[in-house]
Structure formats: structure tokens, C-alpha cells
Design a protein around this motif. Structure first.
Motif, PDB file in Angstrom:
ATOM      1  N   MET A   1      41.489  47.696  36.108  1.00 13.54           N
ATOM      2  CA  MET A   1      40.977  46.341  36.193  1.00 13.54           C
ATOM      3  C   MET A   1      42.109  45.336  36.417  1.00 13.54           C
ATOM      4  N   LEU A   2      43.209  45.545  35.718  1.00 13.57           N
ATOM      5  CA  LEU A   2      44.352  44.653  35.863  1.00 13.57           C
ATOM      6  C   LEU A   2      44.917  44.708  37.277  1.00 13.57           C
ATOM      7  N   LYS A   3      44.946  45.921  37.846  1.00 15.49           N
ATOM      8  CA  LYS A   3      45.436  46.099  39.217  1.00 15.49           C
ATOM      9  C   LYS A   3      44.554  45.333  40.198  1.00 15.49           C
ATOM     10  N   GLN A   4      43.233  45.398  40.004  1.00 12.33           N
ATOM     11  CA  GLN A   4      42.299  44.694  40.889  1.00 12.33           C
ATOM     12  C   GLN A   4      42.474  43.179  40.777  1.00 12.33           C
ATOM     13  N   CYS A   5      42.710  42.687  39.580  1.00 11.67           N
ATOM     14  CA  CYS A   5      42.937  41.248  39.396  1.00 11.67           C
ATOM     15  C   CYS A   5      44.210  40.811  40.109  1.00 11.67           C
ATOM     16  N   ARG A   6      45.255  41.645  40.025  1.00 13.10           N
ATOM     17  CA  ARG A   6      46.497  41.330  40.730  1.00 13.10           C
ATOM     18  C   ARG A   6      46.285  41.303  42.244  1.00 13.10           C
ATOM     19  N   GLN A   7      45.512  42.279  42.738  1.00 13.75           N
ATOM     20  CA  GLN A   7      45.243  42.326  44.166  1.00 13.75           C
ATOM     21  C   GLN A   7      44.451  41.101  44.615  1.00 13.75           C
ATOM     22  N   LEU A   8      43.481  40.676  43.813  1.00 11.48           N
ATOM     23  CA  LEU A   8      42.713  39.475  44.147  1.00 11.48           C
ATOM     24  C   LEU A   8      43.603  38.240  44.178  1.00 11.48           C
ATOM     25  N   SER A   9      44.521  38.151  43.247  1.00  9.14           N
ATOM     26  CA  SER A   9      45.395  36.978  43.191  1.00  9.14           C
ATOM     27  C   SER A   9      46.350  36.930  44.377  1.00  9.14           C
ATOM     28  N   GLN A  10      46.550  38.058  45.055  1.00  8.69           N
ATOM     29  CA  GLN A  10      47.442  38.096  46.208  1.00  8.69           C
ATOM     30  C   GLN A  10      46.748  37.717  47.511  1.00  8.69           C
ATOM     31  N   LEU A  11      45.425  37.547  47.469  1.00  8.56           N
ATOM     32  CA  LEU A  11      44.697  37.153  48.678  1.00  8.56           C
ATOM     33  C   LEU A  11      44.951  35.689  48.991  1.00  8.56           C
ATOM     34  N   SER A  12      45.060  35.399  50.282  1.00  9.63           N
ATOM     35  CA  SER A  12      45.169  33.997  50.699  1.00  9.63           C
ATOM     36  C   SER A  12      43.810  33.330  50.518  1.00  9.63           C
ATOM     37  N   LEU A  13      43.766  32.024  50.626  1.00  8.55           N
ATOM     38  CA  LEU A  13      42.481  31.315  50.510  1.00  8.55           C
ATOM     39  C   LEU A  13      41.510  31.756  51.597  1.00  8.55           C
ATOM     40  N   SER A  14      42.017  31.973  52.798  1.00  3.91           N
ATOM     41  CA  SER A  14      41.176  32.437  53.901  1.00  3.91           C
ATOM     42  C   SER A  14      40.602  33.821  53.606  1.00  3.91           C
ATOM     43  N   GLU A  15      41.438  34.717  53.089  1.00  4.96           N
ATOM     44  CA  GLU A  15      40.973  36.066  52.755  1.00  4.96           C
ATOM     45  C   GLU A  15      39.973  36.033  51.602  1.00  4.96           C
ATOM     46  N   LEU A  16      40.223  35.189  50.625  1.00  7.75           N
ATOM     47  CA  LEU A  16      39.301  35.054  49.499  1.00  7.75           C
ATOM     48  C   LEU A  16      37.948  34.522  49.973  1.00  7.75           C
ATOM     49  N   ARG A  17      37.978  33.602  50.902  1.00  2.16           N
ATOM     50  CA  ARG A  17      36.738  33.064  51.485  1.00  2.16           C
ATOM     51  C   ARG A  17      35.952  34.167  52.193  1.00  2.16           C
ATOM     52  N   ILE A  18      36.645  35.000  52.968  1.00  2.00           N
ATOM     53  CA  ILE A  18      36.001  36.120  53.659  1.00  2.00           C
ATOM     54  C   ILE A  18      35.388  37.078  52.637  1.00  2.00           C
ATOM     55  N   LEU A  19      36.116  37.350  51.567  1.00  2.00           N
ATOM     56  CA  LEU A  19      35.610  38.239  50.517  1.00  2.00           C
ATOM     57  C   LEU A  19      34.330  37.685  49.904  1.00  2.00           C
ATOM     58  N   LEU A  20      34.320  36.399  49.590  1.00  2.00           N
ATOM     59  CA  LEU A  20      33.129  35.787  48.985  1.00  2.00           C
ATOM     60  C   LEU A  20      31.936  35.799  49.947  1.00  2.00           C
ATOM     61  N   ILE A  21      32.195  35.524  51.212  1.00  2.00           N
ATOM     62  CA  ILE A  21      31.124  35.573  52.215  1.00  2.00           C
ATOM     63  C   ILE A  21      30.574  36.993  52.326  1.00  2.00           C
ATOM     64  N   ALA A  22      31.469  37.980  52.353  1.00  2.00           N
ATOM     65  CA  ALA A  22      31.039  39.385  52.448  1.00  2.00           C
ATOM     66  C   ALA A  22      30.227  39.780  51.212  1.00  2.00           C
ATOM     67  N   LEU A  23      30.676  39.364  50.035  1.00  2.00           N
ATOM     68  CA  LEU A  23      29.935  39.673  48.804  1.00  2.00           C
ATOM     69  C   LEU A  23      28.523  39.095  48.854  1.00  2.00           C
ATOM     70  N   PHE A  24      28.369  37.956  49.491  1.00  2.00           N
ATOM     71  CA  PHE A  24      27.053  37.321  49.637  1.00  2.00           C
ATOM     72  C   PHE A  24      26.233  37.991  50.739  1.00  2.00           C
ATOM     73  N   LEU A  25      26.870  38.259  51.887  1.00  2.00           N
ATOM     74  CA  LEU A  25      26.138  38.768  53.052  1.00  2.00           C
ATOM     75  C   LEU A  25      25.708  40.227  52.943  1.00  2.00           C
ATOM     76  N   LEU A  26      26.455  41.041  52.239  1.00  2.00           N
ATOM     77  CA  LEU A  26      26.113  42.463  52.165  1.00  2.00           C
ATOM     78  C   LEU A  26      24.717  42.698  51.589  1.00  2.00           C
ATOM     79  N   PRO A  27      24.372  42.131  50.423  1.00  2.00           N
ATOM     80  CA  PRO A  27      23.002  42.351  49.926  1.00  2.00           C
ATOM     81  C   PRO A  27      21.944  41.641  50.774  1.00  2.00           C
ATOM     82  N   ILE A  28      22.281  40.494  51.367  1.00  2.00           N
ATOM     83  CA  ILE A  28      21.336  39.793  52.240  1.00  2.00           C
ATOM     84  C   ILE A  28      21.028  40.653  53.469  1.00  2.00           C
TER      85      ILE A  28
END
Length: 150
Positions: A1-28
Motif C-alpha cells: 500500500m505504501l508503495k502504491q501511495c508513493r507511485q501516486l505521488s510521483q504522477l504529474s497533475l496531467s497523469e493524475l487527471r488521466i487516472l481519475l478520468i479512467a477510474l470514472f470511465l471504466l465502469p461507465i
């Protein structure tokens, strides 16, 4: 879990935005496929044609495409909704199109030792984005473009 949090913190704002959009679009996308079917879902997502920018080098587009595919794979494999290859591919294709990157959805079939399987992936100018590079050798591409439109 700690490793995943570190990886998330290393994402740029653009990458984080893509991740959030993907998290929303996949179930839709999963719901759309279940309720409306593949043809409708694909045509709905294709309503966002790529705005090709000829001044962006192909090498940079490939870098962006691989990055987006990787982020969608993370969302599909580690997010609250675990998406299969088709949902992951459709969302990746849509996100690429939003950034002006033309890509191809590939669906392949394989009958190995009597077992039938199907798989989908995205390619950018022949380069496989979120799968093994030899996927074209393991699956015969199914040409769904020749199917009658309903």
C-alpha cells in the motif's frame, strides 16, 4: 500500500487527471457495453474524433500514447472497478483521441488446443500499447468493421 501511495505521488497533475478520468470511465463503459452493446458504445466513444496536430512528432505521440495506456491499465487493474481488456481498450482509445492521437482498436481471437479466447488491445501506428508486443502473433485479428451495422 505504501508503495502504491508513493507511485501516486510521483504522477504529474496531467497523469493524475488521466487516472481519475479512467477510474470514472471504466465502469461507465462497462455499463454502456452491457446495456447498449459494443457497436453503440464504440460509436458513442468515436464521436470524439482525434484532432491531429501535424507539428507534434510521432515519437512524442508514441510516448504519450504509452503513458496513457499505462495509466489506464493501472486504473483497470488496481481501481475499484477491475476492467477487462475490451473496456480498457475502449477507454484508452477515447483518451488518446481526446489528445489528438489516432489509434486502432484491435480485437483478436485464438483457438489454442480447443480453447477459444478473445482479446482486445490498442495500437498506435502498429505499436502495441498496453499489451505484449507479440500479441498479433498469438491472436488472429477479427475484422469487426465488416460486420453489418445495426
Amino acid at each position: 500500500m505504501l508503495k502504491q501511495c508513493r507511485q501516486l505521488s510521483q504522477l504529474s497533475l496531467s497523469e493524475l487527471r488521466i487516472l481519475l478520468i479512467a477510474l470514472f470511465l471504466l465502469p461507465i463503459t462497462a455499463i454502456a457495453l452491457e446495456v447498449k452493446g459494443f457497436s453503440w458504445t464504440q460509436s458513442f466513444l468515436d464521436r470524439c474524433p482525434p484532432k491531429i496536430n501535424p507539428t507534434v512528432p510521432v515519437s512524442f505521440q508514441l510516448f504519450q500514447a504509452k503513458s496513457i495506456a499505462r495509466i489506464v491499465a493501472v486504473a483497470a487493474n488496481h481501481g475499484p472497478y477491475r476492467a477487462n481488456c475490451l473496456k480498457k481498450s475502449l477507454v484508452t482509445k477515447w483518451l488518446l483521441a481526446k489528445r489528438g492521437i489516432q489509434s486502432d482498436l484491435k480485437i483478436g481471437v485464438n483457438k489454442d488446443e480447443g480453447d477459444f479466447s478473445a482479446h482486445s488491445w490498442i495500437e498506435f501506428q502498429g505499436a502495441v500499447l498496453h499489451d505484449a508486443a507479440d500479441i498479433n502473433e498469438r491472436f488472429s485479428i477479427f475484422d469487426f468493421e465488416q460486420l453489418p451495422k445495426s
